[in-house]
Design a protein around this motif. Structure first.
Motif, PDB file in Angstrom:
ATOM      1  N   LEU A  10       0.850  -1.182   0.000  1.00 18.82           N
ATOM      2  CA  LEU A  10       0.000   0.000   0.000  1.00 18.82           C
ATOM      3  C   LEU A  10       0.888   1.235   0.000  1.00 18.82           C
ATOM      4  CD1 LEU A  10      -2.777  -0.846   2.608  1.00 18.82           C
ATOM      5  CD2 LEU A  10      -3.011  -0.736   0.128  1.00 18.82           C
ATOM      6  N   VAL A  11       0.591   2.154  -0.888  1.00 19.70           N
ATOM      7  CA  VAL A  11       1.285   3.431  -0.917  1.00 19.70           C
ATOM      8  C   VAL A  11       0.490   4.435  -0.088  1.00 19.70           C
ATOM      9  CG1 VAL A  11       2.138   5.280  -2.384  1.00 19.70           C
ATOM     10  CG2 VAL A  11       2.216   2.934  -3.190  1.00 19.70           C
ATOM     11  N   CYS A  12      -0.822   4.330  -0.177  1.00 21.70           N
ATOM     12  CA  CYS A  12      -1.719   5.194   0.588  1.00 21.70           C
ATOM     13  C   CYS A  12      -2.571   4.311   1.493  1.00 21.70           C
ATOM     14  CB  CYS A  12      -2.605   6.005  -0.354  1.00 21.70           C
ATOM     15  SG  CYS A  12      -3.834   7.003   0.512  1.00 21.70           S
ATOM     16  N   ILE A  13      -2.276   4.340   2.765  1.00 22.14           N
ATOM     17  CA  ILE A  13      -2.994   3.503   3.724  1.00 22.14           C
ATOM     18  C   ILE A  13      -4.420   4.016   3.915  1.00 22.14           C
ATOM     19  CG2 ILE A  13      -3.070   2.747   6.129  1.00 22.14           C
ATOM     20  CD1 ILE A  13       0.039   2.798   6.012  1.00 22.14           C
ATOM     21  N   CYS A  14      -4.595   5.319   4.003  1.00 23.04           N
ATOM     22  CA  CYS A  14      -5.927   5.898   4.218  1.00 23.04           C
ATOM     23  C   CYS A  14      -6.897   5.522   3.098  1.00 23.04           C
ATOM     24  CB  CYS A  14      -5.857   7.417   4.324  1.00 23.04           C
ATOM     25  SG  CYS A  14      -4.875   8.012   5.712  1.00 23.04           S
ATOM     26  N   GLY A  15      -6.404   5.555   1.856  1.00 29.76           N
ATOM     27  CA  GLY A  15      -7.256   5.257   0.705  1.00 29.76           C
ATOM     28  C   GLY A  15      -7.174   3.820   0.235  1.00 29.76           C
ATOM     29  N   HIS A  16      -6.352   3.001   0.909  1.00 29.34           N
ATOM     30  CA  HIS A  16      -6.147   1.598   0.525  1.00 29.34           C
ATOM     31  C   HIS A  16      -5.717   1.486  -0.939  1.00 29.34           C
ATOM     32  CE1 HIS A  16      -7.856   0.343   4.328  1.00 29.34           C
ATOM     33  NE2 HIS A  16      -8.844   1.189   4.101  1.00 29.34           N
ATOM     34  N   VAL A  17      -4.745   2.308  -1.327  1.00 31.90           N
ATOM     35  CA  VAL A  17      -4.276   2.342  -2.707  1.00 31.90           C
ATOM     36  C   VAL A  17      -2.884   1.723  -2.774  1.00 31.90           C
ATOM     37  CG1 VAL A  17      -3.745   3.809  -4.682  1.00 31.90           C
ATOM     38  CG2 VAL A  17      -5.649   4.394  -3.161  1.00 31.90           C
ATOM     39  N   SER A  18      -2.754   0.710  -3.622  1.00 30.67           N
ATOM     40  CA  SER A  18      -1.493  -0.006  -3.752  1.00 30.67           C
ATOM     41  C   SER A  18      -0.591   0.642  -4.795  1.00 30.67           C
ATOM     42  CB  SER A  18      -1.762  -1.457  -4.174  1.00 30.67           C
ATOM     43  OG  SER A  18      -2.264  -1.486  -5.503  1.00 30.67           O
ATOM     44  N   GLU A  19       0.662   0.245  -4.755  1.00 26.64           N
ATOM     45  CA  GLU A  19       1.638   0.738  -5.725  1.00 26.64           C
ATOM     46  C   GLU A  19       1.205   0.385  -7.144  1.00 26.64           C
ATOM     47  OE1 GLU A  19       6.201  -0.333  -6.814  1.00 26.64           O
ATOM     48  OE2 GLU A  19       5.790   0.144  -4.717  1.00 26.64           O
ATOM     49  N   THR A  20       0.720  -0.830  -7.331  1.00 30.11           N
ATOM     50  CA  THR A  20       0.270  -1.248  -8.662  1.00 30.11           C
ATOM     51  C   THR A  20      -0.860  -0.370  -9.169  1.00 30.11           C
ATOM     52  OG1 THR A  20       0.950  -3.535  -8.328  1.00 30.11           O
ATOM     53  CG2 THR A  20      -0.751  -3.148  -9.975  1.00 30.11           C
ATOM     54  N   LYS A  21      -1.802  -0.023  -8.304  1.00 28.04           N
ATOM     55  CA  LYS A  21      -2.919   0.821  -8.714  1.00 28.04           C
ATOM     56  C   LYS A  21      -2.424   2.202  -9.162  1.00 28.04           C
ATOM     57  CE  LYS A  21      -6.991   0.315  -6.857  1.00 28.04           C
ATOM     58  NZ  LYS A  21      -8.141   0.372  -5.935  1.00 28.04           N
ATOM     59  N   VAL A  22      -1.424   2.738  -8.468  1.00 21.00           N
ATOM     60  CA  VAL A  22      -0.857   4.032  -8.848  1.00 21.00           C
ATOM     61  C   VAL A  22      -0.153   3.920 -10.200  1.00 21.00           C
ATOM     62  CG1 VAL A  22       0.828   5.820  -8.239  1.00 21.00           C
ATOM     63  CG2 VAL A  22      -0.601   4.796  -6.462  1.00 21.00           C
ATOM     64  N   LEU A  23       0.630   2.867 -10.387  1.00 23.74           N
ATOM     65  CA  LEU A  23       1.349   2.690 -11.650  1.00 23.74           C
ATOM     66  C   LEU A  23       0.389   2.467 -12.811  1.00 23.74           C
ATOM     67  CD1 LEU A  23       4.321   0.495 -10.394  1.00 23.74           C
ATOM     68  CD2 LEU A  23       4.314   2.955 -10.900  1.00 23.74           C
ATOM     69  N   GLN A  24      -0.705   1.751 -12.576  1.00 26.82           N
ATOM     70  CA  GLN A  24      -1.708   1.550 -13.621  1.00 26.82           C
ATOM     71  C   GLN A  24      -2.367   2.878 -13.996  1.00 26.82           C
ATOM     72  OE1 GLN A  24      -4.135  -1.445 -11.739  1.00 26.82           O
ATOM     73  NE2 GLN A  24      -2.992  -3.118 -12.686  1.00 26.82           N
ATOM     74  N   GLY A  29      -2.419   7.646 -18.068  1.00 27.27           N
ATOM     75  CA  GLY A  29      -2.283   9.068 -18.341  1.00 27.27           C
ATOM     76  C   GLY A  29      -2.446   9.995 -17.151  1.00 27.27           C
ATOM     77  N   ILE A  30      -2.646   9.447 -15.959  1.00 28.03           N
ATOM     78  CA  ILE A  30      -2.734  10.290 -14.765  1.00 28.03           C
ATOM     79  C   ILE A  30      -1.356  10.894 -14.524  1.00 28.03           C
ATOM     80  CG2 ILE A  30      -3.116  10.302 -12.268  1.00 28.03           C
ATOM     81  CD1 ILE A  30      -5.678   9.962 -13.928  1.00 28.03           C
ATOM     82  N   ARG A  31      -1.291  12.225 -14.381  1.00 32.82           N
ATOM     83  CA  ARG A  31      -0.006  12.888 -14.244  1.00 32.82           C
ATOM     84  C   ARG A  31       0.108  13.776 -13.016  1.00 32.82           C
ATOM     85  NH1 ARG A  31       1.387   9.328 -16.806  1.00 32.82           N
ATOM     86  NH2 ARG A  31       1.962   9.294 -18.989  1.00 32.82           N
ATOM     87  N   SER A  32      -0.911  13.809 -12.171  1.00 33.88           N
ATOM     88  CA  SER A  32      -0.826  14.635 -10.964  1.00 33.88           C
ATOM     89  C   SER A  32      -1.482  13.906  -9.793  1.00 33.88           C
ATOM     90  CB  SER A  32      -1.516  15.988 -11.171  1.00 33.88           C
ATOM     91  OG  SER A  32      -2.916  15.835 -11.176  1.00 33.88           O
ATOM     92  N   VAL A  33      -1.083  14.321  -8.595  1.00 34.36           N
ATOM     93  CA  VAL A  33      -1.667  13.726  -7.397  1.00 34.36           C
ATOM     94  C   VAL A  33      -3.155  14.072  -7.330  1.00 34.36           C
ATOM     95  CG1 VAL A  33      -1.612  13.693  -4.871  1.00 34.36           C
ATOM     96  CG2 VAL A  33       0.526  13.664  -6.154  1.00 34.36           C
ATOM     97  N   ASN A  34      -3.538  15.267  -7.772  1.00 31.43           N
ATOM     98  CA  ASN A  34      -4.962  15.631  -7.763  1.00 31.43           C
ATOM     99  C   ASN A  34      -5.775  14.730  -8.675  1.00 31.43           C
ATOM    100  OD1 ASN A  34      -4.708  17.707  -5.907  1.00 31.43           O
ATOM    101  ND2 ASN A  34      -4.336  19.249  -7.485  1.00 31.43           N
ATOM    102  N   GLU A  35      -5.270  14.450  -9.879  1.00 30.39           N
ATOM    103  CA  GLU A  35      -5.957  13.525 -10.786  1.00 30.39           C
ATOM    104  C   GLU A  35      -6.024  12.128 -10.181  1.00 30.39           C
ATOM    105  OE1 GLU A  35      -3.619  13.692 -14.334  1.00 30.39           O
ATOM    106  OE2 GLU A  35      -4.640  15.462 -15.100  1.00 30.39           O
ATOM    107  N   LEU A  36      -4.926  11.704  -9.562  1.00 31.85           N
ATOM    108  CA  LEU A  36      -4.873  10.384  -8.936  1.00 31.85           C
ATOM    109  C   LEU A  36      -5.884  10.279  -7.799  1.00 31.85           C
ATOM    110  CD1 LEU A  36      -3.299   7.679  -8.990  1.00 31.85           C
ATOM    111  CD2 LEU A  36      -1.840   8.660  -7.217  1.00 31.85           C
ATOM    112  N   ARG A  37      -6.014  11.343  -7.015  1.00 27.15           N
ATOM    113  CA  ARG A  37      -6.976  11.365  -5.909  1.00 27.15           C
ATOM    114  C   ARG A  37      -8.399  11.171  -6.439  1.00 27.15           C
ATOM    115  NH1 ARG A  37      -6.433  16.362  -4.296  1.00 27.15           N
ATOM    116  NH2 ARG A  37      -4.574  15.877  -3.080  1.00 27.15           N
TER     117      ARG A  37
END
Length: 61
Positions: A10-24, A29-37
């Motif tokens: 998990l990269v983000c424990i609060c949001g339960h978001v894994s490293e793989t999910k971020v890389l996917q 085309g996600i290029r910012s933390v705001n878009e990722l959020r």
């Protein structure tokens, strides 16, 4: 919500978001933390993961 495998930390424990999910998201085309959020919920809690998310997204400080 399913728990990620130990090889997929998990990269983000609060949001339960894994490293793989971020890389996917980055590959889609996600290029910012705001878009990722908006897409994954990452960085929507305490904010401690922001620097790790920026590193994974390839954002320079």
């Amino acid at each position: 919500m399913t728990q990620p495998e130990p090889e997929d930390p998990l990269v983000c424990i609060c949001g339960h978001v894994s490293e793989t999910k971020v890389l996917q998201a980055r590959d889609r085309g996600i290029r910012s933390v705001n878009e990722l959020r908006k897409e994954t919920g990452a960085n929507s809690g305490c904010g401690d993961c922001r620097w790790d998310l920026e590193d994974l997204l390839g954002i320079s400080p």
